[in-house]
Scaffold this motif. Structure first.
Motif, PDB file in Angstrom:
ATOM      1  N   THR A  61     -15.895  22.957   3.789  1.00 30.30           N
ATOM      2  CA  THR A  61     -15.596  21.518   3.769  1.00 30.30           C
ATOM      3  C   THR A  61     -16.656  20.723   3.014  1.00 30.30           C
ATOM      4  N   ASP A  62     -17.887  21.238   2.939  1.00 27.88           N
ATOM      5  CA  ASP A  62     -18.937  20.551   2.182  1.00 27.88           C
ATOM      6  C   ASP A  62     -18.663  20.615   0.685  1.00 27.88           C
ATOM      7  N   GLU A  63     -18.186  21.759   0.223  1.00 24.22           N
ATOM      8  CA  GLU A  63     -17.944  21.964  -1.203  1.00 24.22           C
ATOM      9  C   GLU A  63     -16.563  21.500  -1.641  1.00 24.22           C
ATOM     10  N   ASN A  64     -15.655  21.289  -0.689  1.00 28.56           N
ATOM     11  CA  ASN A  64     -14.274  20.927  -1.010  1.00 28.56           C
ATOM     12  C   ASN A  64     -13.818  19.758  -0.150  1.00 28.56           C
ATOM     13  N   PRO A  65     -14.434  18.589  -0.343  1.00 27.11           N
ATOM     14  CA  PRO A  65     -14.125  17.446   0.516  1.00 27.11           C
ATOM     15  C   PRO A  65     -12.716  16.882   0.319  1.00 27.11           C
ATOM     16  N   GLY A  66     -12.127  17.115  -0.828  1.00 27.63           N
ATOM     17  CA  GLY A  66     -10.783  16.571  -1.090  1.00 27.63           C
ATOM     18  C   GLY A  66      -9.738  17.127  -0.141  1.00 27.63           C
ATOM     19  N   ILE A  67      -9.670  18.444  -0.051  1.00 29.74           N
ATOM     20  CA  ILE A  67      -8.683  19.079   0.833  1.00 29.74           C
ATOM     21  C   ILE A  67      -9.040  18.824   2.290  1.00 29.74           C
ATOM     22  N   ALA A  68     -10.318  18.866   2.622  1.00 34.50           N
ATOM     23  CA  ALA A  68     -10.732  18.601   4.003  1.00 34.50           C
ATOM     24  C   ALA A  68     -10.289  17.205   4.426  1.00 34.50           C
ATOM     25  N   SER A  69     -10.474  16.230   3.564  1.00 33.41           N
ATOM     26  CA  SER A  69     -10.065  14.857   3.867  1.00 33.41           C
ATOM     27  C   SER A  69      -8.543  14.742   3.944  1.00 33.41           C
ATOM     28  N   ALA A  70      -7.858  15.323   2.969  1.00 32.64           N
ATOM     29  CA  ALA A  70      -6.390  15.261   2.944  1.00 32.64           C
ATOM     30  C   ALA A  70      -5.776  15.960   4.152  1.00 32.64           C
ATOM     31  N   SER A  71      -6.499  16.933   4.700  1.00 34.33           N
ATOM     32  CA  SER A  71      -6.016  17.687   5.868  1.00 34.33           C
ATOM     33  C   SER A  71      -6.462  17.061   7.178  1.00 34.33           C
ATOM     34  N   SER A  72      -7.122  15.908   7.113  1.00 33.72           N
ATOM     35  CA  SER A  72      -7.604  15.192   8.298  1.00 33.72           C
ATOM     36  C   SER A  72      -8.496  16.052   9.178  1.00 33.72           C
ATOM     37  N   ILE A  73      -9.432  16.751   8.552  1.00 33.03           N
ATOM     38  CA  ILE A  73     -10.375  17.576   9.299  1.00 33.03           C
ATOM     39  C   ILE A  73     -11.468  16.659   9.854  1.00 33.03           C
ATOM     40  N   ASN A  74     -11.482  16.497  11.170  1.00 34.13           N
ATOM     41  CA  ASN A  74     -12.451  15.630  11.843  1.00 34.13           C
ATOM     42  C   ASN A  74     -13.569  16.410  12.500  1.00 34.13           C
ATOM     43  N   ALA A  75     -13.336  17.684  12.762  1.00 37.75           N
ATOM     44  CA  ALA A  75     -14.313  18.536  13.430  1.00 37.75           C
ATOM     45  C   ALA A  75     -14.160  19.947  12.877  1.00 37.75           C
TER      46      ALA A  75
END
Length: 108
Positions: A61-75
């Motif tokens: 998630t540090d290296e790929n913030p776009g997908i993490a954000s689009a996937s609503s990763i909160n934790a």
């Protein structure tokens, strides 16, 4: 990382996960996350057990913030099971192998 655990990124997520013909288990993680490190052996075992039937991979998630954000990763760790481009199950926190196996078995 084990050889049968794929590496998903912002660049390949569409083709490797959303357009995959088989179910895909994605582990959203970060190198500094202790519980994420605890999950690594479980993810590797699932990848081995379901080799050829399910795609299993990790997304930093540090290296790929776009997908993490689009996937609503909160934790993290968060593990999501995709089928036909849609999330069919979401696991947050350290999760036992048996829960992943039951979910995967229901999608095969």
């Amino acid at each position: 990382m084990a050889e049968n655990v794929l590496e998903f990124t912002d660049a390949n997520f569409q083709s490797e996960v959303l357009e995959a013909s088989e179910p895909v288990l994605v582990d959203f993680w970060a190198p500094w996350c202790g519980p994420c490190k605890m999950m690594m052996p479980t993810i590797e075992e699932i990848a081995s057990d379901y080799s050829g039937r399910v795609r299993v991979g990790k997304l930093n998630t540090d290296e790929n913030p776009g997908i993490a954000s689009a996937s609503s990763i909160n934790a993290i760790p968060t593990v999501m099971l995709y089928k036909n481009g849609e999330v069919v199950e979401k696991f947050v926190g350290v999760t036992p192998k048996e829960r992943f196996a039951a979910s995967l078995d229901s999608q095969l």
